[in-house]
Design an enzyme around this catalytic site. Structure first.
Site, PDB file in Angstrom:
ATOM      1  N   ARG A 285     -45.954  -7.608  26.202  1.00 58.27           N
ATOM      2  CA  ARG A 285     -46.027  -7.244  27.613  1.00 58.27           C
ATOM      3  C   ARG A 285     -44.640  -7.420  28.215  1.00 58.27           C
ATOM      4  NH1 ARG A 285     -48.642 -11.660  30.437  1.00 58.27           N
ATOM      5  NH2 ARG A 285     -46.598 -12.050  31.339  1.00 58.27           N
ATOM      6  N   HIS A 289     -47.776 -10.159  34.103  1.00 63.05           N
ATOM      7  CA  HIS A 289     -49.207  -9.971  33.847  1.00 63.05           C
ATOM      8  C   HIS A 289     -49.792  -9.003  34.876  1.00 63.05           C
ATOM      9  CE1 HIS A 289     -53.348 -10.825  32.832  1.00 63.05           C
ATOM     10  NE2 HIS A 289     -53.579 -11.173  34.067  1.00 63.05           N
ATOM     11  N   TYR A 298     -42.250 -18.833  32.793  1.00 61.87           N
ATOM     12  CA  TYR A 298     -42.834 -19.366  31.572  1.00 61.87           C
ATOM     13  C   TYR A 298     -42.314 -18.711  30.282  1.00 61.87           C
ATOM     14  CZ  TYR A 298     -45.958 -15.324  32.398  1.00 61.87           C
ATOM     15  OH  TYR A 298     -46.470 -14.077  32.647  1.00 61.87           O
TER      16      TYR A 298
END
Length: 392
Positions: A285, A289, A298
């Site tokens: 990805r 998100h 993160y």
């Protein structure tokens, strides 16, 4: 906006265009087992070099290859436009598929018209190849409908926001068509995070026991929101299928040819009455998100940069150019088509009509209900009070 503007241009191409046989460079083998698959099925390297695989190979015409490239480019363009529209306040939220185009276009093009698709909320590429108008995908994210298309028109179910629940729906549907004697198949899409949900594991159990003609297509994009895959499983995801009694295979999710070949094989197996298959598309990805997420909190930039070198669109473009399957006129025409699509999407979203205030009461019950009728009347009176200039 060019395709290359969303990915690294530093693709190192090998000088030789000859085909060779490999099971993906550096890939580990699965633990020794009867009929174990190689850990990664790959037919097109990140450099755009065509390779062979002993179990999954495919022979496509130049026109078909250009079609796959066109699908990926236009899907990425639509996705980028939707992200921009959300940033401009036109959409409440958007879940980008950036980086996952090959997994979706490859698997989507493996489907027959009579197959049925159960998506999550990120399968914009699959929706594209199923013929769903891109603007219809945006109505829910704009808050003007609950899904703007008839699922039966394209055999493409409405987007599912609840994580993993669509796998049970897909399994039940597959069990139904098997009982009807149809030779069509079902595919259920979900992510690596959803693989930890109880619904998904229950779907695995039911599909195996009832030999349902369903393909579970897991897009392992490495991050379930902010949790890496290694926080969810001790084994590669595709190996989980073995415990439920059906095969699993890991495919290079950035390789559109491999995704097409593997998914087509799994669907054909389902149609032959041989039951379910788990396909793990190993991809990444590239963005957040959703537009409410900040992935910089993160994950490291170096990780994304490494995956940009494996960009699914650039590797197919390199192959098309190397083999002489596409010329500059093709790419220029596609760029113009891409811009036209972006403009159509922008205009379509901004001119979407607001929903009827009373529509929320429709289709609650098939034959009507006294309580709903009462609530409808109360809400109508409340709305009318504003027209009168007073709130009661």
């Amino acid at each position: 906006m060019t395709v290359e503007s969303t990915a690294a241009r530093k693709t190192t191409r090998r000088s030789s265009g000859a085909k060779r046989t490999t099971s993906a460079a550096g890939a580990k083998k699965a633990p020794a087992a009867q009929g174990a698959e190689p850990e990664l099925v790959q037919l097109l390297t990140p450099e755009g070099e065509r390779v062979q695989h002993p179990d999954y190979d495919i022979d496509l015409s130049a026109e078909e290859l250009r079609g796959l490239y066109r699908d990926m480019v236009l899907t990425r363009r639509f996705d980028a436009e939707a992200t921009s529209l959300q940033r401009q306040g036109e959409l409440g939220l958007w879940a980008s598929l950036l980086g996952q185009e090959a997994a979706q276009i490859g698997s989507g093009r493996a489907l027959r018209d009579d197959d049925y698709v159960f998506p999550t909320y990120r399968e914009h590429g699959v929706a594209w190849v199923r013929g769903v108008d891109p603007t219809n995908l945006l109505g829910m994210f704009r808050g003007v409908n609950h899904g703007g298309w008839d699922p039966n028109s394209n055999n493409f179910h409405l987007y599912t926001i609840v994580i993993g629940s669509q796998t049970l729906h897909a399994t039940g549907y597959a069990m139904g068509i098997a009982k009807d004697g149809a030779d069509s198949a079902v595919i259920a899409y979900f992510g690596d995070g959803a693989s930890s949900q109880g619904d998904v594991n229950e779907a695995f159990t039911f599909s195996a026991v009832y030999n349902a003609p369903v393909v579970f297509f897991c897009q392992n994009n490495q991050w379930a929101i902010s949790e890496p895959t290694e926080k969810q499983t001790r084994v590669p995801l595709y190996q989980r299928a073995r415990g439920f009694g059906f095969p699993g295979v890991r495919v290079d999710g950035n390789d559109v040819l491999a995704c097409l070949a593997v998914t087509r094989s799994a669907l054909e197996r389902a149609r032959r009455g041989e039951g379910p298959t788990l396909v793990e598309a190993f991809t990444y990805r590239m963005g957040a998100h959703t537009t409410s997420d900040d992935p910089t909190k993160y994950r490291r930039d170096e990780e994304r940069e490494a995956w940009e070198a494996k960009d699914p669109i650039l590797r197919l473009k390199a192959y098309l150019e190397r083999e002489g399957h596409a010329d500059e006129a093709f790419f220029e025409a596609l760029e113009a088509e891409s811009e036209a699509l972006g403009k159509r999407v922008r205009e379509g979203v901004r001119t979407m009509p607001d929903p009827d205030d009373m529509a929320i009461f429709e289709n609650v019950y098939a034959d009507g209900h006294a309580l709903v009728d009462e609530e409808r009347a109360q809400f109508a009176a409340y709305q009318a009070s504003f027209a009168d200039g007073e709130v009661k």
